[in-house]
Design a protein around this motif. Structure first.
Motif, PDB file in Angstrom:
ATOM      1  N   TYR A 319       0.993  -1.118   0.042  1.00 10.06           N
ATOM      2  CA  TYR A 319       0.379   0.297   0.044  1.00 10.06           C
ATOM      3  C   TYR A 319       0.846   1.324  -0.052  1.00 10.06           C
ATOM      4  N   LEU A 320       1.421   1.316   1.358  1.00  7.16           N
ATOM      5  CA  LEU A 320       3.304   2.437   0.587  1.00  7.16           C
ATOM      6  C   LEU A 320       3.854   3.247   0.380  1.00  7.16           C
ATOM      7  N   GLN A 321       3.727   1.716  -0.760  1.00  4.71           N
ATOM      8  CA  GLN A 321       4.802   1.517  -2.398  1.00  4.71           C
ATOM      9  C   GLN A 321       3.911   2.188  -3.515  1.00  4.71           C
ATOM     10  N   LYS A 322       2.275   1.855  -3.358  1.00  4.75           N
ATOM     11  CA  LYS A 322       1.558   2.563  -4.013  1.00  4.75           C
ATOM     12  C   LYS A 322       0.971   3.541  -4.278  1.00  4.75           C
ATOM     13  N   LYS A 323       0.950   4.376  -2.728  1.00  3.28           N
ATOM     14  CA  LYS A 323       0.775   5.524  -2.387  1.00  3.28           C
ATOM     15  C   LYS A 323       1.550   6.714  -2.160  1.00  3.28           C
ATOM     16  N   GLY A 324       2.735   6.130  -1.325  1.00  3.84           N
ATOM     17  CA  GLY A 324       3.497   7.103  -0.771  1.00  3.84           C
ATOM     18  C   GLY A 324       2.985   7.401   0.694  1.00  3.84           C
ATOM     19  N   LYS A 325       3.714   8.774   1.078  1.00  3.83           N
ATOM     20  CA  LYS A 325       3.404   8.527   2.575  1.00  3.83           C
ATOM     21  C   LYS A 325       1.964   8.686   2.843  1.00  3.83           C
ATOM     22  N   GLN A 326       1.862   8.377   3.805  1.00  2.77           N
ATOM     23  CA  GLN A 326       0.870   7.779   4.732  1.00  2.77           C
ATOM     24  C   GLN A 326       0.440   7.817   5.761  1.00  2.77           C
ATOM     25  N   GLN A 327      -0.733   8.331   6.654  1.00  5.10           N
ATOM     26  CA  GLN A 327      -0.591   8.600   7.743  1.00  5.10           C
ATOM     27  C   GLN A 327      -1.621   7.405   8.233  1.00  5.10           C
ATOM     28  N   LEU A 328      -1.074   7.386   9.681  1.00  3.38           N
ATOM     29  CA  LEU A 328      -1.317   5.732  10.685  1.00  3.38           C
ATOM     30  C   LEU A 328      -2.919   5.277  10.011  1.00  3.38           C
ATOM     31  N   ASP A 329      -3.655   6.294  10.218  1.00  2.72           N
ATOM     32  CA  ASP A 329      -5.100   6.460  10.046  1.00  2.72           C
ATOM     33  C   ASP A 329      -6.064   6.176   8.634  1.00  2.72           C
ATOM     34  N   SER A 330      -5.014   6.675   7.997  1.00  2.00           N
ATOM     35  CA  SER A 330      -4.849   6.050   6.175  1.00  2.00           C
ATOM     36  C   SER A 330      -4.746   5.267   6.105  1.00  2.00           C
ATOM     37  N   ILE A 331      -4.019   4.211   6.453  1.00  2.00           N
ATOM     38  CA  ILE A 331      -3.253   3.601   5.905  1.00  2.00           C
ATOM     39  C   ILE A 331      -3.819   1.560   6.738  1.00  2.00           C
ATOM     40  N   ALA A 332      -4.176   2.166   8.477  1.00  2.00           N
ATOM     41  CA  ALA A 332      -5.405   1.732   8.680  1.00  2.00           C
ATOM     42  C   ALA A 332      -7.004   1.226   7.925  1.00  2.00           C
ATOM     43  N   LEU A 333      -7.609   2.796   7.908  1.00  2.00           N
ATOM     44  CA  LEU A 333      -8.398   2.186   7.169  1.00  2.00           C
ATOM     45  C   LEU A 333      -8.726   1.483   5.160  1.00  2.00           C
ATOM     46  N   GLU A 334      -7.204   1.961   4.786  1.00  2.00           N
ATOM     47  CA  GLU A 334      -7.232   1.098   2.973  1.00  2.00           C
ATOM     48  C   GLU A 334      -7.085  -0.229   3.827  1.00  2.00           C
ATOM     49  N   CYS A 335      -6.000  -0.416   4.313  1.00  4.81           N
ATOM     50  CA  CYS A 335      -5.481  -2.117   4.442  1.00  4.81           C
ATOM     51  C   CYS A 335      -6.674  -2.240   5.145  1.00  4.81           C
ATOM     52  N   GLN A 336      -7.888  -1.710   6.036  1.00  3.28           N
ATOM     53  CA  GLN A 336      -8.590  -2.659   6.477  1.00  3.28           C
ATOM     54  C   GLN A 336      -8.471  -3.610   7.586  1.00  3.28           C
ATOM     55  N   LEU A 337      -7.390  -2.978   8.384  1.00  4.05           N
ATOM     56  CA  LEU A 337      -6.905  -3.639  10.172  1.00  4.05           C
ATOM     57  C   LEU A 337      -7.235  -2.601  11.007  1.00  4.05           C
ATOM     58  N   PRO A 338      -7.091  -3.138  12.515  1.00  2.00           N
ATOM     59  CA  PRO A 338      -7.658  -2.245  13.751  1.00  2.00           C
ATOM     60  C   PRO A 338      -6.198  -1.223  14.040  1.00  2.00           C
ATOM     61  N   ILE A 339      -6.426   0.066  13.945  1.00  2.00           N
ATOM     62  CA  ILE A 339      -5.608   0.870  14.374  1.00  2.00           C
ATOM     63  C   ILE A 339      -4.119   0.513  15.565  1.00  2.00           C
ATOM     64  N   PHE A 340      -4.729  -0.722  16.168  1.00  2.00           N
ATOM     65  CA  PHE A 340      -3.609  -0.829  16.940  1.00  2.00           C
ATOM     66  C   PHE A 340      -2.730  -1.829  16.529  1.00  2.00           C
ATOM     67  N   LYS A 341      -3.201  -2.731  15.940  1.00  2.00           N
ATOM     68  CA  LYS A 341      -2.781  -4.112  14.607  1.00  2.00           C
ATOM     69  C   LYS A 341      -1.775  -3.221  13.512  1.00  2.00           C
TER      70      LYS A 341
END
Length: 366
Positions: A319-341
């Motif tokens: 995801y980061l390779q494709k989208k570049g710099k991202q915030q924690l919340d965006s990573i969790a949302l787009e990767c469909q993972l809980p924030i703590f994980k």
């Protein structure tokens, strides 16, 4: 730094007889910026190199009122800043006696563990100079250096645009406050620069891009870099001032030579002739003289790319390779993972050397 300490630094900056060297001397003697204003003037006058004239008017109301107004601007606009003893203050600049006591900054600047070079030159860059600048930065890009310049016409903006092209962090050192952009035509580049780098200045929001400010900011360009490179310059110009300052800081200075009678090669040729700069004709010369090893850097990156990643790690990395710099919340949302994980996974990935954290709670793949 507390608000009270920041106010004290601003008061020192506004006092007409106190520059950065004297301000650091006062702060060192008193223990903190605020303590300068609680010590008796008679004691301050006895500090070596200070004297009565220097501290005269230090407590004048006009300096406090101006500092309070600037503090409101900083607070209201969420302006980031680095005090000269802070960890995020440019490390090379800490060793310059006249480095700014306070630097204001904007963007996503990350200086930690990075190679930093300054590139300067004429505002009337030729096609020859443009080609040199772009070829140099392309050749250096595997080392992922930070490119510092003055965001001015000519060589400055050419270098910073080339840095953006090759996804390198670039910093523009401004000769005015962060409330404006000069030249205005370069405003179209600010967003891209702030995404990967940003802007630094010592000047308040009340400062205009006056001539003396450009000369003053040149010491920041020279001081925060390991080396300064002059691409093209006429017989006189701000880039030669920057080169002289870099020499005074015992930093390496490099210049590209040009034909004997070309106006915008005269400055570079003179620097080389007067032994104020090393002559370079390519990035290879620069790498050799600085002892930088691109091959080793490439091997390190190659090794990192083949680290074994587990399921969630691979998902986040892709995801980061494709989208570049991202915030924690965006990573969790787009990767469909809980924030703590995501938080724990990012920490593991950072330890493996495949991602790095950036200011603003951003993460990027390496």
């Amino acid at each position: 730094m507390t608000e009270n300490e920041l106010l004290a630094v601003l008061r020192l900056q506004h006092a007409p007889n106190i520059g950065d060297v004297t301000a650091k001397k006062l702060i060192s003697h008193c223990g903190s910026p605020a303590a300068v204003f609680t010590d008796k003037l008679q004691q301050l006058q006895k500090i070596d190199g200070v004297g009565t004239y220097t501290v005269r008017g230090l407590h004048d109301a006009e300096h406090r009122e101006a500092a309070e107004a600037e503090l409101r601007y900083i607070t209201d606009n969420d302006i980031a800043y680095a005090y000269f003893t802070d960890p995020d203050y440019p490390n090379y600049l800490k060793h310059c006696i006249d480095g700014p006591v306070l630097l204001f900054k904007r963007g996503n600047i990350n200086l930690e563990g990075r190679k930093i070079i300054s590139i300067v030159g004429t505002r009337k860059i030729t096609s020859y100079g443009s080609a040199l600048c772009e070829e140099l930065i392309e050749a250096l890009s595997p080392l992922n250096p930070i490119i510092v310049s003055g965001f001015a016409y000519g060589v400055d903006i050419c270098a910073q645009r080339a840095a953006l092209k090759h996804d390198l962090q670039t910093i523009g050192c401004l000769a005015h406050g962060l409330n404006q952009i000069y030249p205005k035509v370069h405003a179209k580049y600010t967003s891209d620069i702030e995404k990967n780098g940003g802007f630094m200045t010592e000047f308040w929001s009340t400062s205009n891009p006056d001539r003396e400010n450009f000369l003053k900011r040149n010491r920041i360009i020279a001081g925060m870099a390991e080396a300064t490179i002059v691409i093209e310059s006429a017989e006189r110009g701000g880039s030669l001032v920057t080169a002289d300052i870099a020499n005074s800081y015992n930093r390496d200075v490099f210049a590209f030579p040009g034909r004997a009678k070309d106006n915008y090669s005269t400055g570079c040729n003179n620097l080389i002739k007067q032994q104020k700069a090393h002559m370079i004709t390519s990035a290879a010369d620069l790498l050799y003289m600085l002892g930088w090893d691109i091959e080793q850097q490439q091997k390190t990156v190659q090794k990192q790319l083949f680290v074994e990643l587990e399921g969630d790690e691979q998902t986040i990395y892709d995801y980061l390779q494709k989208k570049g710099k991202q915030q924690l919340d965006s990573i969790a949302l787009e990767c469909q993972l809980p924030i703590f994980k995501v938080s724990s996974t990012l920490l593991n990935m950072e330890m493996k050397g495949v991602i790095r954290p950036l200011p603003g709670k951003l993460f990027e793949a390496i």
